[in-house]
Design a protein around this motif. Structure first.
Motif, short mmCIF file in Angstrom:
data_model
loop_
_atom_site.label_atom_id
_atom_site.label_comp_id
_atom_site.label_asym_id
_atom_site.label_seq_id
_atom_site.Cartn_x
_atom_site.Cartn_y
_atom_site.Cartn_z
N UNK A 135 0.82 -1.21 0.00
CA UNK A 135 0.00 0.00 0.00
C UNK A 135 0.86 1.26 0.00
N UNK A 136 0.51 2.21 -0.85
CA UNK A 136 1.28 3.44 -0.96
C UNK A 136 0.91 4.44 0.12
N UNK A 137 1.76 5.45 0.26
CA UNK A 137 1.48 6.55 1.18
C UNK A 137 0.46 7.49 0.55
N UNK A 138 -0.47 7.97 1.36
CA UNK A 138 -1.52 8.88 0.88
C UNK A 138 -1.32 10.22 1.56
N UNK A 139 -1.04 11.24 0.75
CA UNK A 139 -0.70 12.56 1.26
C UNK A 139 -1.77 13.58 0.92
N UNK A 140 -2.36 14.18 1.97
CA UNK A 140 -3.25 15.32 1.74
C UNK A 140 -2.40 16.54 1.39
N UNK A 141 -2.89 17.33 0.43
CA UNK A 141 -2.24 18.57 0.02
C UNK A 141 -3.28 19.67 0.02
N UNK A 142 -2.81 20.91 0.03
CA UNK A 142 -3.73 22.04 0.05
C UNK A 142 -3.39 23.03 -1.04
N UNK A 143 -4.34 23.31 -1.89
CA UNK A 143 -4.14 24.36 -2.88
C UNK A 143 -4.25 25.72 -2.19
N UNK A 144 -3.41 26.63 -2.59
CA UNK A 144 -3.45 27.97 -2.02
C UNK A 144 -2.93 28.05 -0.61
N UNK A 145 -2.28 26.97 -0.13
CA UNK A 145 -1.79 26.96 1.24
C UNK A 145 -0.32 27.28 1.39
N UNK A 146 0.34 27.67 0.28
CA UNK A 146 1.76 28.00 0.35
C UNK A 146 2.62 26.84 -0.09
N UNK A 147 3.93 27.09 -0.18
CA UNK A 147 4.86 26.10 -0.73
C UNK A 147 4.95 24.85 0.13
N UNK A 148 4.64 24.93 1.42
CA UNK A 148 4.76 23.78 2.30
C UNK A 148 3.57 22.85 2.27
N UNK A 149 2.60 23.11 1.42
CA UNK A 149 1.34 22.36 1.47
C UNK A 149 1.13 21.42 0.30
N UNK A 150 2.15 21.23 -0.53
CA UNK A 150 2.05 20.28 -1.63
C UNK A 150 3.30 19.41 -1.63
N UNK A 151 3.21 18.27 -2.32
CA UNK A 151 4.36 17.36 -2.46
C UNK A 151 5.16 17.78 -3.69
N UNK A 152 6.39 18.22 -3.47
CA UNK A 152 7.24 18.68 -4.56
C UNK A 152 8.03 17.51 -5.13
N UNK A 153 8.53 17.69 -6.36
CA UNK A 153 9.22 16.60 -7.06
C UNK A 153 10.46 16.14 -6.29
N UNK A 154 11.19 17.05 -5.68
CA UNK A 154 12.39 16.64 -4.93
C UNK A 154 12.02 15.74 -3.75
N UNK A 155 10.86 15.97 -3.14
CA UNK A 155 10.41 15.10 -2.05
C UNK A 155 10.09 13.70 -2.57
N UNK A 156 9.47 13.62 -3.74
CA UNK A 156 9.19 12.32 -4.35
C UNK A 156 10.49 11.57 -4.64
N UNK A 157 11.47 12.27 -5.21
CA UNK A 157 12.75 11.64 -5.54
C UNK A 157 13.46 11.15 -4.28
N UNK A 158 13.47 11.99 -3.23
CA UNK A 158 14.17 11.60 -2.01
C UNK A 158 13.45 10.44 -1.30
#
Length: 227
Positions: free
Chosen positions: A18-41
């Motif tokens: 089972x994969x990880x499920x991440x809630x994100x927020x639009x309009x919540x600033x840079x800390x509220x979405x999963x960025x590509x570097x986080x996926x790679x790491x």
């Protein structure tokens, strides 16, 4: 004012579980979405754990089981959560305004955690309280972006890390605006106190990799004993 819209992203794991499920927020600033570097790491950590039984010379030794791990600028919490599913005891940190999202994602993925995970407030550059013992690993994904944040970030890295701490830094190289100068300045500053080793692209996850996204393993320079 209406709350930012919450949407979810699933990040698969290499073993097909089972994969990880991440809630994100639009309009919540840079800390509220999963960025590509986080996926790679995150997937790099997963790959490193999957290869821990490979013959010497064909693996990158990053054992996370029962290790103390601290993530800086955790945002939605993907990287720290991945480490926790690999058996690490993790503290994910970010500013106060991101804590509710971090805690939401910890709760959503708690059933996958085989180590432990908690969220704490940490503002770079400020005096540290409640962050002992020294972590075995410090994780940071896409934390190199504002020139004014570089010195506070590096101060926090100096304060948090011991001689055996491995800092795993992943960032996306960007060529617009002041980004190249900010990245260059970061590496100038950090090399005063730390040694850097770049992880070759072929060591990254086969699917979650990009020539524009780099991973460095960083350690404090060893102090020469007095003569």
């Amino acid at each position: 004012m209406a709350s930012p819209f919450v949407f979810e992203r699933e990040v698969p794991r290499r073993d097909g579980s089972a994969g990880l499920r991440l809630a994100q927020r639009s309009g919540g600033g840079t800390g509220c979405v999963v960025w590509d570097a986080a996926l790679v790491l995150a997937r790099f950590l997963d790959k490193s754990a999957a290869h821990r039984q490979a013959p010497p010379g064909r693996r990158l030794r990053l054992p996370l089981l029962r290790k103390a791990v601290l993530e800086l600028g955790a945002g939605a919490g993907l990287v720290g959560l991945m480490a926790a599913t690999l058996g690490a005891n993790v503290t994910v940190t970010d500013l106060e305004e991101v804590q509710d999202l971090l805690k939401m994602n910890i709760e959503k993925n708690q059933h996958l955690v085989t180590g432990s995970i908690q969220a704490k407030v940490l503002k770079w550059g400020e005096e540290l309280t409640g962050f002992l013992p020294t972590p075995d690993y410090i994780l940071m994904a896409d934390c190199i972006y504002y020139e004014e944040s570089l010195e506070p970030l590096i101060k926090t890295l100096r304060d948090l890390s011991g001689p055996q701490t491995h800092i795993i830094c992943c960032y996306e190289e960007r060529t617009i605006g002041k980004n190249p100068e900010v990245e260059q300045r970061f590496f100038e500053l950090i090399q005063k106190d730390f040694e850097l080793e770049k992880v070759p692209l072929e060591k990254h996850d086969e699917e979650y990799r990009s020539e524009d996204i780099h991973i460095f393993i960083i350690q404090k320079k060893k102090m020469n004993p007095p003569s």
